[in-house]
Design a protein around this motif. Structure first.
Motif, PDB file in Angstrom:
ATOM      1  N   ASP A 322      39.824 -10.179   4.086  1.00 14.14           N
ATOM      2  CA  ASP A 322      40.008  -8.869   4.710  1.00 14.14           C
ATOM      3  C   ASP A 322      39.345  -7.810   3.844  1.00 14.14           C
ATOM      4  N   GLU A 323      38.485  -7.014   4.461  1.00 15.84           N
ATOM      5  CA  GLU A 323      37.742  -5.982   3.753  1.00 15.84           C
ATOM      6  C   GLU A 323      38.054  -4.621   4.364  1.00 15.84           C
ATOM      7  N   THR A 324      37.610  -3.596   3.682  1.00 13.07           N
ATOM      8  CA  THR A 324      37.751  -2.226   4.188  1.00 13.07           C
ATOM      9  C   THR A 324      36.363  -1.638   4.360  1.00 13.07           C
ATOM     10  N   LEU A 325      36.036  -1.282   5.615  1.00 14.73           N
ATOM     11  CA  LEU A 325      34.769  -0.639   5.916  1.00 14.73           C
ATOM     12  C   LEU A 325      34.989   0.873   5.880  1.00 14.73           C
ATOM     13  N   VAL A 326      34.230   1.550   5.030  1.00 11.85           N
ATOM     14  CA  VAL A 326      34.319   3.008   4.935  1.00 11.85           C
ATOM     15  C   VAL A 326      33.186   3.618   5.756  1.00 11.85           C
ATOM     16  N   VAL A 327      33.555   4.519   6.650  1.00 11.72           N
ATOM     17  CA  VAL A 327      32.577   5.230   7.485  1.00 11.72           C
ATOM     18  C   VAL A 327      32.611   6.696   7.083  1.00 11.72           C
ATOM     19  N   LYS A 328      31.445   7.212   6.704  1.00 11.56           N
ATOM     20  CA  LYS A 328      31.346   8.620   6.297  1.00 11.56           C
ATOM     21  C   LYS A 328      30.476   9.371   7.295  1.00 11.56           C
ATOM     22  N   ALA A 329      31.028  10.446   7.846  1.00 15.18           N
ATOM     23  CA  ALA A 329      30.263  11.322   8.732  1.00 15.18           C
ATOM     24  C   ALA A 329      29.781  12.501   7.898  1.00 15.18           C
ATOM     25  N   VAL A 330      28.459  12.567   7.640  1.00 13.04           N
ATOM     26  CA  VAL A 330      27.920  13.594   6.745  1.00 13.04           C
ATOM     27  C   VAL A 330      26.760  14.303   7.409  1.00 13.04           C
ATOM     28  N   ARG A 331      26.520  15.489   6.891  1.00 16.40           N
ATOM     29  CA  ARG A 331      25.334  16.255   7.263  1.00 16.40           C
ATOM     30  C   ARG A 331      24.911  17.072   6.058  1.00 16.40           C
ATOM     31  N   ALA A 332      23.675  17.527   6.098  1.00 18.29           N
ATOM     32  CA  ALA A 332      23.172  18.340   5.004  1.00 18.29           C
ATOM     33  C   ALA A 332      23.786  19.724   5.066  1.00 18.29           C
ATOM     34  N   SER A 333      24.161  20.227   3.893  1.00 19.40           N
ATOM     35  CA  SER A 333      24.747  21.563   3.821  1.00 19.40           C
ATOM     36  C   SER A 333      23.707  22.602   4.214  1.00 19.40           C
ATOM     37  N   ASP A 334      24.175  23.621   4.910  1.00 24.69           N
ATOM     38  CA  ASP A 334      23.254  24.695   5.300  1.00 24.69           C
ATOM     39  C   ASP A 334      22.756  25.453   4.088  1.00 24.69           C
ATOM     40  N   SER A 335      23.577  25.530   3.029  1.00 22.49           N
ATOM     41  CA  SER A 335      23.198  26.295   1.845  1.00 22.49           C
ATOM     42  C   SER A 335      22.429  25.468   0.823  1.00 22.49           C
ATOM     43  N   ASP A 336      22.648  24.158   0.830  1.00 21.11           N
ATOM     44  CA  ASP A 336      21.986  23.286  -0.140  1.00 21.11           C
ATOM     45  C   ASP A 336      21.641  21.972   0.562  1.00 21.11           C
ATOM     46  N   PRO A 337      20.388  21.785   0.944  1.00 21.65           N
ATOM     47  CA  PRO A 337      20.015  20.588   1.709  1.00 21.65           C
ATOM     48  C   PRO A 337      20.299  19.278   0.966  1.00 21.65           C
ATOM     49  N   ARG A 338      20.454  19.341  -0.361  1.00 20.65           N
ATOM     50  CA  ARG A 338      20.727  18.121  -1.120  1.00 20.65           C
ATOM     51  C   ARG A 338      22.222  17.886  -1.292  1.00 20.65           C
ATOM     52  N   GLN A 339      23.036  18.688  -0.631  1.00 20.32           N
ATOM     53  CA  GLN A 339      24.483  18.559  -0.720  1.00 20.32           C
ATOM     54  C   GLN A 339      25.028  18.085   0.620  1.00 20.32           C
ATOM     55  N   CYS A 340      25.762  16.967   0.627  1.00 17.24           N
ATOM     56  CA  CYS A 340      26.363  16.448   1.849  1.00 17.24           C
ATOM     57  C   CYS A 340      27.720  17.108   2.075  1.00 17.24           C
ATOM     58  N   VAL A 341      27.989  17.459   3.307  1.00 20.78           N
ATOM     59  CA  VAL A 341      29.290  18.016   3.700  1.00 20.78           C
ATOM     60  C   VAL A 341      29.782  17.204   4.900  1.00 20.78           C
ATOM     61  N   PRO A 342      31.096  17.211   5.158  1.00 25.83           N
ATOM     62  CA  PRO A 342      31.621  16.453   6.301  1.00 25.83           C
ATOM     63  C   PRO A 342      31.000  16.920   7.608  1.00 25.83           C
ATOM     64  N   ALA A 343      30.677  15.955   8.459  1.00 27.91           N
ATOM     65  CA  ALA A 343      30.124  16.297   9.772  1.00 27.91           C
ATOM     66  C   ALA A 343      31.219  16.406  10.813  1.00 27.91           C
ATOM     67  N   MET A 344      32.354  15.737  10.590  1.00 24.10           N
ATOM     68  CA  MET A 344      33.467  15.845  11.527  1.00 24.10           C
ATOM     69  C   MET A 344      34.723  15.319  10.852  1.00 24.10           C
ATOM     70  N   THR A 345      35.886  15.696  11.401  1.00 23.91           N
ATOM     71  CA  THR A 345      37.180  15.254  10.900  1.00 23.91           C
ATOM     72  C   THR A 345      38.049  14.891  12.091  1.00 23.91           C
ATOM     73  N   GLY A 346      39.229  14.331  11.788  1.00 24.79           N
ATOM     74  CA  GLY A 346      40.178  13.997  12.843  1.00 24.79           C
ATOM     75  C   GLY A 346      39.853  12.684  13.515  1.00 24.79           C
ATOM     76  N   ASN A 347      40.578  12.422  14.643  1.00 21.60           N
ATOM     77  CA  ASN A 347      40.381  11.181  15.387  1.00 21.60           C
ATOM     78  C   ASN A 347      39.127  11.281  16.236  1.00 21.60           C
ATOM     79  N   GLN A 348      38.249  10.332  16.058  1.00 12.96           N
ATOM     80  CA  GLN A 348      36.990  10.321  16.794  1.00 12.96           C
ATOM     81  C   GLN A 348      36.690   8.890  17.234  1.00 12.96           C
TER      82      GLN A 348
END
Length: 871
Positions: A322-348
């Motif tokens: 049994d493993e754990t798959l981590v899914v990250k929803a990211v996008r480039a920050s508007d202020s710093d293109p090299r900084q990742c910020v969350p793209a979404m939260t909650g149940n999706q």
């Protein structure tokens, strides 16, 4: 010169893929004395000046540049616009480069070289440094040790000291007080690969670039560079290789990389789009690219960067765990293109699609479960994930087998009239928990790992070895023999080598290393051999770095359990006898006399494998020859007396249990005797044959002395050392005054072929007066000793009165010096009787003599009078 440099660059771009096979000979470019006009002959890569310029100064006062001495490290290719060394006063500017092994150099690709009172590598070796100058060269009070090629003119006129090899593309000129020491030996050990051919003919090098093909602009994408010994990259090179990465920007740590086997660099791209990854510069070998585990052409070695994405992180999954798959929803920050910020939260709701990459058609219907539900291959199913404030969601996953899988994820939603899409994909490898090594052959396993195991096969004989990939059962599992088989495990060849389990101080096997391909159902089997006796198990063969691991689709697998196999036995025994000899008295012995061995029989016993080689480990606890060296037989030449073993002696052993030495068996205290009858035998030299029956040299496994096809008796021929004589002991008649002692002669005789004569070689037979008995009277005798040249004497004390009696020398029956005297019963009133109960006189008996006291000396005319008692 600018036009010609551009022309050379254009030619290099056109011909670089084909130029390596036709490099010019280095010794035709770098000559002694140095020469010019080599423009266009040498292979020059383009200089992108990616390392900028290097200025070294020695003006350490008054605000000048003071960074000398400058140590350039590591040893690699440097692409410079300008290399400048400027000294100050008596202080020279110095540049040092690392000491390097043969075939490796620090290489400087320089557009402009300026030295004014400076030294480059002056305290090193010329082969450690290669300098390629594309443009101008200005040398004043310069000291250089290295290999220098300038594509323009080279003029050495300003107090230049140079040691190594030098050449010019245009004119070469040296004059004035310059000191130029040309050492062409530097060409042999310097790294001139892809520049010219120095005759080293290095082994081919294979480069591999690996990445997953997808990236996000706010995160660096790892790229693995491997330098391999073969095109399939089954083994990594242990040599350090310098490479230059493309593109020119975006690499963490820079694009110049020293690779020893394998390394990983991270590539950033601030803009969405496709970025091609490759190698440039002096690349002596084939370059391949794997994107998501699939080989593609170099021009397709691309990473597609997006501003937003779903990043799937499966971790390092093992089959059935049994493993754990981590899914990250990211996008480039508007202020710093090299900084990742969350793209979404909650149940999706996220759609997942599963594909099998390797193998592309798994066997056995393995099941991949995601969030507790099966996700079949080729289907797309939705799972509701809960993304936290960091835009991350965790979902349980399990795959009931192993292999390379591709899991794709897509999020699609409408938001204020705008369609939002996030895509992600991960090509990952589910590895086996470990490998189990065993043999499917009957009686192969030796659970106790010692000599108590049943015999398996003879050393040097083929048997089958198997490797099986195991699914996970528990994290602390060390025995994979009972684990579910990972049926989809495949491998071009699992490298294995034997490990000696027992005997502990034994010799390892010189055979048994092999590579077992695994092509189906998770198990591979191949024949192999073990050269030695004992118990063995197998392990992963160490790679060039000493690590016992295999590469499985980019994952390292090192966990192994192994059954101990054995017992491996010899195929047959080799027995090498010494040359024994018999012991005698002055190299003489009598028939019927028990004879010792002066040199006892000694047998050197070795276990031999099926290939005819000695197995050192048989002489250990794995020794199975429990013998007394019986039955054994003795015989001399035809017509000679038969031979008996009268004392068996004790079997002794030397070097028992030491595999470094051969075990020796020998007989201590064994005695033999030639039979004697009333038939006289002339003297002869012993030529004895000792024969050991085949059963005497057969061990508990039925392994025996022979030629490998049959058990054979061992014959030790022509054992000599003594001359055999038919002998007897004789006494002479004596007489004299009853008031005087009488001397009784004792004599050893042998039959010389015609008659009995004194045995002059006998100086060993003992005699003693207490063995002398008399038929009547109370006579006593004295004296003792060893015969001398076959003679001895005893003293009979005076009788004191007239007496006529018989004296008998008592020999213990049967004695080799008794004889068939044939005396009548009247003459045998005491001691050993010569007359059998049936009245015959064919019987061994003791020597006798007449002893007379008080007798006159006789008539003067009687010369000799004799009574036949002992003749």
């Amino acid at each position: 010169m600018t036009k010609r440099w551009l022309l050379a660059l254009l030619c290099w771009l056109l011909w670089a893929p084909f130029s390596y096979a036709s490099l010019p000979q280095c010794d035709l470019i770098f000559t002694k004395p140095p020469s010019g006009d080599h423009g266009g002959e040498i292979n020059l890569p383009p200089n992108d000046t990616s390392d900028g310029s290097l200025y070294i100064g020695a003006k350490c006062g008054g605000g000048g540049l003071c960074n000398s001495p400058y140590h350039l490290s590591p040893a690699r290719d440097y692409f410079l616009d300008t290399l400048s060394l400027v000294g100050h006063g008596r202080r020279a500017a110095q540049l040092h480069v690392p000491d390097t092994p043969p075939g490796t150099s620090t290489r400087l690709y320089v557009n402009h070289l300026v030295i004014d009172h400076g030294a480059i590598n002056w305290d090193g070796a010329p082969e450690d440094l290669v300098i390629i100058v594309y443009g101008s060269v200005s040398l004043t009070q310069a000291q250089i040790k290295g290999i220098l090629y300038a594509d323009n003119d080279v003029q050495l006129t300003g107090q230049v000291q140079f040691e190594g090899a030098i050449a010019a593309g245009d004119d070469y000129f040296a004059a004035g007080n310059s000191n130029i020491d040309i050492d062409l030996d530097a060409l042999e050990d310097g790294d001139l690969s892809d520049i010219c051919d120095n005759g080293q003919n290095p082994d081919p090098v294979y480069y591999r670039i690996e990445h997953d093909g997808q990236g996000v602009t706010c995160q660096g994408e790892p790229v693995t560079i491997s330098v391999c010994n073969d095109s399939a990259c089954n083994s990594l090179s242990s040599e350090t290789v310098n490479v230059t990465l493309t593109p020119t920007t975006g690499w963490e740590g820079g694009r110049q990389v020293s690779v020893t086997g394998q390394t990983t660099r991270v590539l950033w791209s601030g803009q969405p789009g496709s970025v091609n990854v490759g190698l440039t510069g002096s690349i002596a070998g084939t370059v391949t690219c794997l994107v998501g585990g699939t080989e593609v052409a170099p021009e397709q070695c691309n990473i597609q960067y997006e501003r937003s994405a779903l990043l799937l992180e499966p971790g390092a999954p093992l089959g059935c765990r049994d493993e754990t798959l981590v899914v990250k929803a990211v996008r480039a920050s508007d202020s710093d293109p090299r900084q990742c910020v969350p793209a979404m939260t909650g149940n999706q709701a996220v759609d997942f699609t599963l594909a099998a990459l390797n193998p592309s058609a798994p066997v056995g219907s393995p099941v991949f479960t995601l969030a507790g539900q099966a996700l079949p291959f080729g289907s797309t199913q939705s799972r509701t994930l809960r993304f936290n404030a960091e835009g991350q969601a965790a979902i349980p996953a399990n795959y009931s087998d192993v292999g390379q899988l591709r899991l794709s994820a897509r999020y699609r939603a409408e938001h204020t009239g705008e369609t939002i899409e996030l895509d992600g994909q991960s090509d990952f490898v589910v590895a086996p928990a470990g490998l189990h090594l065993s043999s499917p052959d009957a009686q192969a396993q030796c659970a106790s790992g010692d000599a108590s195991c049943s015999a398996f096969v003879t050393a040097g004989t083929d048997f089958n070895l198997s490797v099986t990939a195991a699914c996970w059962q528990s994290d602390d599992d060390t025995d994979f023999s009972d684990n579910p088989v990972a049926r989809n495990f495949q491998h071009n060849g699992v490298p294995l080598e034997p490990e000696l389990v027992a005997p502990l101080n034994g010799q390892p096997s010189t055979t048994g290393s092999l590579s077992i391909p695994v092509s189906q159902n998770g198990t591979g089997t191949a024949p192999t051999q073990i050269s030695e006796v004992g118990a063995f198990r197998w392990q992963l063969a160490a790679d060039g770095f000493g690590l016992r691991q295999i590469d499985y689709l980019g994952r390292s697998v090192s966990a192994v359990s192994a059954d101990t196999l054995g017992r491996f036995t010899p195929a047959y025994l080799a027995v090498v006898p010494n040359v024994p000899s018999l012991a005698g008295c002055n190299a003489m012995g009598y028939l019927a006399q028990p004879l010792d061995f002066a040199t006892p029989p000694r047998l050197t016993v070795q276990g031999i494998n099926a290939n005819g080689l000695v197995t050192r480990n048989y002489n250990s606890e794995f020794w199975r020859l429990t013998t007394t060296l019986t039955p054994r037989h003795y015989a001399d030449e035809s017509g000679r007396p038969e031979v008996d073993e009268v004392i068996a002696g004790t079997l002794m052993e030397e070097s028992a249990g030491d595999p470094a030495l051969d075990r020796v068996l020998w007989l201590d205290g064994t005695q033999i005797a030639y039979r004697r009858s009333s038939t006289l035998v002339a003297p002869f030299d012993a030529a004895l044959d000792l024969t050991l029956d085949a059963s005497a040299l057969t061990d508990l496994d039925g392994i025996c002395y022979g030629d490998g096809s049959a058990c054979l008796p061992l014959r030790i021929e022509d054992v000599g050392g003594v001359a055999l004589r038919y002998g007897r002991l004789a006494l002479d008649n004596v007489y004299g005054s009853e008031h005087q002692a009488l001397t009784l002669p004792v004599r050893a005789e042998y039959f010389d072929g015609g008659q009995f004569v004194r045995n002059e070689l006998d100086s060993c037979t003992p005699y003693v007066a207490t063995d002398l008995t008399f038929a009547s009277g109370s006579l006593t005798a004295s004296g003792a000793g060893l015969l001398a040249s076959g003679r001895g004497r005893l003293t009979i004390n005076p009788a004191g009165s007239a007496l006529d009696t018989l004296a008998e020398y008592q020999l213990a029956y049967p004695h080799y010096l008794q004889w068939y005297w044939g005396r009548a019963a009247a003459q045998d009133v005491v001691g050993r009787q010569c007359v059998e109960s049936d009245g015959t006189t064919d019987r061994l008996c003791n020597p006798k003599a007449r002893v007379t006291f008080g007798r006159y000396r006789g008539h003067d005319k009687v010369i000799f009078r004799r009574e036949r008692l002992s003749d």
